[in-house]
Enzyme design. Structure first.
Site, short mmCIF file in Angstrom:
data_model
loop_
_atom_site.label_atom_id
_atom_site.label_comp_id
_atom_site.label_asym_id
_atom_site.label_seq_id
_atom_site.Cartn_x
_atom_site.Cartn_y
_atom_site.Cartn_z
N GLU A 96 -9.84 3.61 -7.03
CA GLU A 96 -9.38 4.46 -5.93
C GLU A 96 -10.49 4.92 -4.99
O GLU A 96 -10.78 6.11 -4.90
CB GLU A 96 -8.65 5.69 -6.48
CG GLU A 96 -7.42 5.35 -7.30
CD GLU A 96 -6.52 6.56 -7.56
OE1 GLU A 96 -6.92 7.69 -7.22
OE2 GLU A 96 -5.42 6.35 -8.09
N GLU B 87 -2.20 1.76 -12.69
CA GLU B 87 -1.81 3.12 -13.08
C GLU B 87 -0.41 3.40 -12.56
O GLU B 87 -0.06 3.00 -11.45
CB GLU B 87 -2.72 4.20 -12.45
CG GLU B 87 -4.09 4.29 -13.03
CD GLU B 87 -4.92 5.41 -12.39
OE1 GLU B 87 -4.35 6.39 -11.86
OE2 GLU B 87 -6.15 5.29 -12.42
C1 FCB Z 1 -5.30 8.86 -10.20
C2 FCB Z 1 -6.61 8.75 -10.92
C3 FCB Z 1 -6.49 9.05 -12.40
C4 FCB Z 1 -5.53 10.18 -12.68
C5 FCB Z 1 -4.22 9.96 -11.97
C6 FCB Z 1 -3.19 11.02 -12.22
O1 FCB Z 1 -5.53 9.14 -8.86
O2 FCB Z 1 -7.16 7.47 -10.78
O3 FCB Z 1 -7.77 9.30 -12.88
O4 FCB Z 1 -6.12 11.38 -12.39
O5 FCB Z 1 -4.44 9.87 -10.60
#
Ligand code: FCB
Length: 450
Positions: free
Chosen positions: A168, A349
């Site tokens: 990110e 994620e």
């Molecule tokens: C993302 C991050 C991860 C976590 C999630 C909820 O932005 O990469 O580390 O905090 O959000």
């Protein structure tokens, strides 16, 4: 259609994700250097509720227990990050063998259980020592990062299935802009320099890893939302175009097309031909982190000239994000339609924060199960429409430190009691276990099947 009833290809990877600072603890154990997040935690009396990552889930000391939990879950892939200062305390030159040993044990423990290691090199916790030399504002940091990547590639290149250079970069840039991740305060628009240096670091790291002869695939993980205008006033449409340039295209465009997006008619960042070459170094996959869509309105304007609006009628999760899993497909379709040279996608994620608690030995989290299955249904639909998606990682394996927000937002499939550090699998853990098992049991289509 219920996600349970859906079929994913046999080779689709089923994973969960974590990040070093959020779970490891052991912040100064065995020669580890301080990270910029250690500094922030200690300088400001901790994050929400006075929390720090000093102990977190104590994963560093509970590795075997956590590996067993992953094994019983039936994961075929596990995404973790390496704490750069644990393996290179000053971010340059000297390596810390004890830190490397920890990740060797982790990688070996995964492979022993049939789980593919997905290694993120940078999930935000760079050494304080490199922050002291200017951090991401200093172009030289891209080179230090590439040396670290190359060193990791030489040590782990034979066993890691997938490498993620940067997690990110947009979050890193925005946090620098607002000052929430920098001991030295907000950067404002200078944070675009950070964005450029992160992309250079990524490109150099890809080359460093290839130079080290790594056998696995290499990619980057971007957080994407899917933006839509709050109304059809021209000002809302302009604001949405700005948000799209800043939040969706800022990293995608240079990586996949070699050009920064236009912002008010000008490229957001000036880029030399040599830098463009580096940034477009081919990757094997694109990691996508997705939680919620974004609704954009004109003014009152934030730093980059647009504001976020609520989705009418949508529930918000405990971080204030709209709970709209059915919008995942909007983002996926946008991605496929806008980037003809899109590499294969891995969902790196996806998850939902809840205030989960253990009651009578169990954690009931039906909302998470609903959210995850709806997201999976969206992924399956995008694949049916021809999109090449190859894996999925729930955020997160364990409840953990949600950065500045502390420990209250719980994202885990496994509950962590922060007093005793006891782990309790939640209902969603058992649901995901059964889901993965059902996928793996699926018979091959018989040849005569009509
Ligand atoms: C993302 C991050 C991860 C976590 C999630 C909820 O932005 O990469 O580390 O905090 O959000």
């Amino acid at each position: 259609m219920a996600a349970e009833a859906q079929r994913f290809p046999a080779e689709f990877r089923w994973g969960a994700a974590t990040a070093a600072y959020q779970i490891e603890g052991a912040w100064d154990a065995d020669g580890k250097g301080a990270s910029v997040w250690d500094t922030l935690a200690h300088r400001h009396g901790g994050f929400a509720g006075g929390s720090t990552g000093d102990v977190a889930c104590d994963h560093y000391h509970r590795l075997d227990e956590d590996l067993d939990l992953m094994g019983r879950l039936g994961l075929t892939s596990y995404r973790f990050s390496v704490s750069w200062p644990r393996v290179q305390p000053d971010g340059r030159a000297a390596w810390n063998q004890a830190g490397l040993d920890f990740y060797q044990r982790l990688v070996d423990g995964l492979l022993f259980r049939g789980i593919e290691p997905v290694l993120t090199l940078y999930h935000w916790d760079h050494p304080q020592a490199v922050e002291d030399r200017g951090g991401w504002l200093n172009r030289a940091m891209a080179g230090w990062f590439a040396d670290y990547a190359e060193g990791m590639g030489r040590r782990f290149g034979d066993r890691v299935a997938q490498w993620i250079t940067v997690n990110e970069p947009l979050s890193v840039m925005l946090a620098s802009a607002l000052g929430s991740s920098r001991p030295d305060g907000p950067l404002g628009e200078d944070s675009l320099v950070v964005a450029h240096h992160l992309l250079l670091a990524h490109g150099l790291a890809v080359r460093g890893l290839r130079g080290a002869g790594v056998r696995g695939q290499i990619g980057i993980a971007l957080n994407l939302a899917g933006v839509e205008p709050a109304g059809d006033r021209p000002a809302d449409l302009t604001a949405t175009a700005r948000a799209e340039a800043h939040e969706e295209r800022l990293f995608l465009d240079p990586l996949l097309t070699g050009r920064y997006p236009l912002f008010d008619g000008r490229p957001v960042v000036e880029c030399s031909a040599a830098d463009r070459d580096l940034i477009t170094t081919p990757i094997d996959f694109l990691g996508v982190n997705w939680y919620a869509p974004a609704r954009i309105a004109a003014g009152p304007t934030g730093l980059f000239g647009y504001a976020r609006a609520d989705f009418p009628g949508a529930e918000q999760n405990m971080l204030g994000w709209p709970v709209l899993p059915d919008r995942f497909g909007v983002l996926l379709r946008w991605l496929a339609a806008n980037y003809p040279r899109l590499p294969p996608v891995h969902i790196t994620e996806n998850g939902l924060p809840l205030p989960d608690a253990v009651e009578h030995g169990a954690v009931r989290d039906p909302l998470r199960i609903d959210y995850l299955s709806r997201c999976l249904a969206q992924i399956r639909e995008a694949m049916d429409a021809g999109m090449d998606i190859r894996g999925y990682h729930v955020w997160s394996l364990l409840d953990n430190l949600e950065w500045n927000f502390g420990y209250e937002p719980r994202f885990g499939l496994i509950h962590v009691d922060y007093d005793t550090l006891a782990r309790t699998p939640k209902d969603s853990y058992y649901w995901y276990r059964d889901f993965i098992a059902a996928q793996r049991r699926q018979p091959k289509e018989p040849a005569w099947h009509g």
